[in-house]
Design a protein around this motif. Structure first.
Motif, mmCIF file in Angstrom:
data_model
loop_
_atom_site.group_PDB
_atom_site.id
_atom_site.type_symbol
_atom_site.label_atom_id
_atom_site.label_comp_id
_atom_site.label_asym_id
_atom_site.label_seq_id
_atom_site.Cartn_x
_atom_site.Cartn_y
_atom_site.Cartn_z
ATOM 1 N N THR A 177 13.471 -18.129 7.141
ATOM 2 C CA THR A 177 12.056 -18.474 7.291
ATOM 3 C C THR A 177 11.172 -17.388 6.695
ATOM 4 N N VAL A 178 11.366 -16.163 7.172
ATOM 5 C CA VAL A 178 10.632 -15.017 6.643
ATOM 6 C C VAL A 178 11.605 -13.862 6.445
ATOM 7 N N ARG A 179 11.112 -12.820 5.802
ATOM 8 C CA ARG A 179 11.915 -11.619 5.592
ATOM 9 C C ARG A 179 11.271 -10.459 6.341
ATOM 10 N N PRO A 180 11.831 -10.094 7.503
ATOM 11 C CA PRO A 180 11.237 -8.997 8.276
ATOM 12 C C PRO A 180 11.424 -7.654 7.565
ATOM 13 N N VAL A 181 10.365 -6.866 7.558
ATOM 14 C CA VAL A 181 10.412 -5.497 7.044
ATOM 15 C C VAL A 181 9.938 -4.589 8.170
ATOM 16 N N ILE A 182 10.824 -3.726 8.661
ATOM 17 C CA ILE A 182 10.514 -2.874 9.807
ATOM 18 C C ILE A 182 9.900 -1.568 9.322
ATOM 19 N N LEU A 183 8.705 -1.267 9.835
ATOM 20 C CA LEU A 183 8.021 -0.010 9.547
ATOM 21 C C LEU A 183 8.142 0.868 10.784
ATOM 22 N N ALA A 184 9.001 1.864 10.740
ATOM 23 C CA ALA A 184 9.274 2.697 11.908
ATOM 24 C C ALA A 184 8.803 4.120 11.664
ATOM 25 N N GLY A 185 8.282 4.734 12.722
ATOM 26 C CA GLY A 185 7.842 6.117 12.619
ATOM 27 C C GLY A 185 6.758 6.431 13.631
ATOM 28 N N LYS A 186 6.052 7.521 13.390
ATOM 29 C CA LYS A 186 4.931 7.893 14.246
ATOM 30 C C LYS A 186 3.776 6.916 14.051
ATOM 31 N N LYS A 187 2.898 6.886 15.042
ATOM 32 C CA LYS A 187 1.801 5.927 15.004
ATOM 33 C C LYS A 187 0.937 6.107 13.761
ATOM 34 N N GLU A 188 0.679 7.366 13.387
ATOM 35 C CA GLU A 188 -0.182 7.626 12.244
ATOM 36 C C GLU A 188 0.442 7.116 10.949
ATOM 37 N N SER A 189 1.738 7.385 10.765
ATOM 38 C CA SER A 189 2.391 6.981 9.520
ATOM 39 C C SER A 189 2.521 5.467 9.422
ATOM 40 N N VAL A 190 2.810 4.810 10.555
ATOM 41 C CA VAL A 190 2.931 3.351 10.537
ATOM 42 C C VAL A 190 1.572 2.711 10.269
ATOM 43 N N SER A 191 0.529 3.228 10.911
ATOM 44 C CA SER A 191 -0.818 2.693 10.686
ATOM 45 C C SER A 191 -1.236 2.867 9.233
ATOM 46 N N SER A 192 -0.897 4.019 8.662
ATOM 47 C CA SER A 192 -1.224 4.266 7.262
ATOM 48 C C SER A 192 -0.495 3.291 6.346
ATOM 49 N N ALA A 193 0.778 3.025 6.654
ATOM 50 C CA ALA A 193 1.557 2.089 5.836
ATOM 51 C C ALA A 193 0.979 0.680 5.914
ATOM 52 N N LEU A 194 0.556 0.273 7.115
ATOM 53 C CA LEU A 194 -0.032 -1.058 7.275
ATOM 54 C C LEU A 194 -1.353 -1.173 6.510
ATOM 55 N N GLN A 195 -2.140 -0.106 6.542
ATOM 56 C CA GLN A 195 -3.408 -0.129 5.814
ATOM 57 C C GLN A 195 -3.186 -0.227 4.308
ATOM 58 N N LYS A 196 -2.185 0.494 3.817
ATOM 59 C CA LYS A 196 -1.888 0.443 2.389
ATOM 60 C C LYS A 196 -1.333 -0.923 1.985
ATOM 61 N N ALA A 197 -0.620 -1.571 2.916
ATOM 62 C CA ALA A 197 -0.046 -2.883 2.609
ATOM 63 C C ALA A 197 -1.082 -3.993 2.653
ATOM 64 N N GLU A 198 -2.236 -3.705 3.245
ATOM 65 C CA GLU A 198 -3.267 -4.732 3.402
ATOM 66 C C GLU A 198 -3.710 -5.304 2.056
ATOM 67 N N ARG A 199 -3.756 -4.482 1.027
ATOM 68 C CA ARG A 199 -4.221 -4.974 -0.271
ATOM 69 C C ARG A 199 -3.213 -5.918 -0.929
ATOM 70 N N PHE A 200 -1.967 -5.902 -0.427
ATOM 71 C CA PHE A 200 -0.945 -6.812 -0.952
ATOM 72 C C PHE A 200 -0.736 -8.008 -0.026
ATOM 73 N N ARG A 201 -1.695 -8.244 0.845
ATOM 74 C CA ARG A 201 -1.555 -9.264 1.881
ATOM 75 C C ARG A 201 -1.200 -10.639 1.301
ATOM 76 N N THR A 202 -1.934 -11.070 0.301
ATOM 77 C CA THR A 202 -1.716 -12.401 -0.268
ATOM 78 C C THR A 202 -0.326 -12.527 -0.875
ATOM 79 N N GLU A 203 0.079 -11.510 -1.614
ATOM 80 C CA GLU A 203 1.390 -11.545 -2.264
ATOM 81 C C GLU A 203 2.521 -11.520 -1.234
ATOM 82 N N LEU A 204 2.352 -10.722 -0.186
ATOM 83 C CA LEU A 204 3.380 -10.658 0.853
ATOM 84 C C LEU A 204 3.474 -11.971 1.618
#
Length: 251
Positions: A177-204
């Protein structure tokens, strides 16, 4: 209500008996939602390792299932082993005929074979046997490592996951159905990764990627009333997301 001391051990013994005497499939244990909390216990990990190795005390059904998956992932392993055994046998037979010739070459005399040629043939046969046997055992070791990885993946695929819709599912339910991608780490690093991924939202979204944030050390442990080893459907909604309070984020 917390699980009583010794309860997982008794349950593991019962499952071990069922696997051995009643041909219970280990996949049934992995898929049973009532055994979710048992699967998180050290007793279950020990049981799973025994089932992976197989034996008279626990049966071979789980190991057979793992080997079938392994054969799909490495389809030429059986062919390689056949050639290892065949070439080792051929080298061994050749060595049996070479040894008497080597003795005659050492003694010398009329009609004795050349000693250096005979020694070379014997060395080639011995070296070939050593290499082929080493490759055979190396392949066996790789297979065991692969079986351990498959077994671990089967366990990880049963991890609970809270979606953004507040629905609790297991990772295995997202297969195909979907392809899970686990982002693991400290809260700051995970939040930063999610923010950077936001610009690829449509493609993801188009590719069906599900981002699963996991924050180390910040999960909550709710008090959930349990019956046996299961979690009631009502209590399941109180379970925390994997690593974060708000649940997994799909973008």
């Amino acid at each position: 209500m917390p699980t009583r001391r010794g309860e997982p051990k008794k349950a593991a013994e019962c499952l071990r008996t069922a696997l051995r005497d009643y041909n219970l499939k280990f996949g049934t244990i992995l898929n049973d939602p009532d055994l979710a909390s048992l699967r998180a216990s050290p007793e279950f990990k020990e049981l799973q390792e025994e089932a992976r190795l197989g034996g008279e005390d626990i049966g071979y059904s789980f190991r057979r299932d793992l080997k079938l998956i392994s054969e799909v992932q490495a389809p030429f392993r059986g062919v390689r082993r056949f050639f290892y055994v065949a070439f080792s046998a051929a080298a061994g037979i050749s060595l049996l005929f070479t040894v008497p010739r080597l003795f005659r070459a050492i003694k010398g005399g009329d009609g004795a074979p050349d000693i250096w040629e005979t020694v070379g043939n014997a060395g080639i046969n011995i070296g070939g046997i050593i290499v082929l046997v080493a490759l055979f055992f190396w392949d066996n070791k790789k297979e065991e490592e692969q079986l351990a990885q498959i077994s671990r993946n089967e366990t990880l695929s049963r991890l609970p996951l809270r979606l953004s819709t507040n629905r609790i599912v297991e990772l295995v339910q997202l297969r195909d159905t979907v392809r899970p991608v686990i982002l693991a780490g400290k809260k700051e690093s995970v939040s930063s990764a999610l923010q950077k991924a936001e610009r690829f939202r449509t493609e993801l979204l188009r590719r069906g990627v599900l981002l699963v944030p996991v924050i180390w050390g910040e999960g909550r442990t709710p008090q959930v009333e349990k019956k046996g080893f299961g979690v009631s459907k009502k209590a399941a909604t109180a379970l925390p997301s994997i690593g974060v309070d708000q649940g997994s984020t799909r973008i």
